[in-house]
Design a protein around this motif. Sequence first.
Motif, short mmCIF file in Angstrom:
data_model
loop_
_atom_site.label_atom_id
_atom_site.label_comp_id
_atom_site.label_asym_id
_atom_site.label_seq_id
_atom_site.Cartn_x
_atom_site.Cartn_y
_atom_site.Cartn_z
N ASP A 74 -2.35 1.70 -3.89
CA ASP A 74 -1.15 0.95 -4.74
C ASP A 74 -0.06 0.79 -3.45
O ASP A 74 0.01 -0.43 -2.73
N ALA A 82 -7.24 -6.75 -6.57
CA ALA A 82 -7.08 -5.47 -5.66
C ALA A 82 -5.71 -4.66 -6.46
O ALA A 82 -5.87 -3.26 -6.72
N ALA A 83 -5.01 -4.96 -6.65
CA ALA A 83 -3.33 -5.11 -7.07
C ALA A 83 -4.18 -4.10 -8.77
O ALA A 83 -3.69 -3.35 -9.05
N TYR A 118 -2.01 -1.45 -0.38
CA TYR A 118 -1.83 -2.61 -1.34
C TYR A 118 0.14 -3.43 -0.55
O TYR A 118 -0.26 -4.79 -0.04
N HIS A 119 0.33 -3.35 -1.43
CA HIS A 119 2.15 -3.74 -1.49
C HIS A 119 2.55 -3.25 -0.35
O HIS A 119 3.19 -4.87 0.33
N ILE A 147 -4.77 -10.00 1.11
CA ILE A 147 -5.63 -8.83 0.48
C ILE A 147 -5.53 -9.51 -1.61
O ILE A 147 -4.70 -9.99 -1.92
#
Length: 103
Positions: free
Chosen positions: A41, A58-59, A44-45, A54
């Motif tokens: 996470d 995916a989130a 991702y961020h 991305i």
Amino acid sequence: MVSVTGGFARRVFRRLGREVGSWPPLMRIGLGVFAVGGSADVAYHAGVQTGWGIPAAAAFWVHLITLVGMVVTMLGVLIGGRWKRRTQEPFSPGLSLRIPKEV
């Protein structure tokens, strides 16, 4: 010359290993899944902020993995607590508050 920080770090990691080793297995598995999901996470961020392209799906998946880790951890805590209570010796009222029968 012996490093003071090396000995201290070794003691800390040894104590931490003993503590984590005494936790219920399901709780340890849940914390591992939670750590993987949380790390994904954060990645991702960080990727979204830098514009790496991305996909939004995916989130969803990294949040789902994190949620599953939390749920498994809580199940481990609850199941581990019930198992521990069953395996302990019977409750001894020696140190408990006694209510007089006259009340």
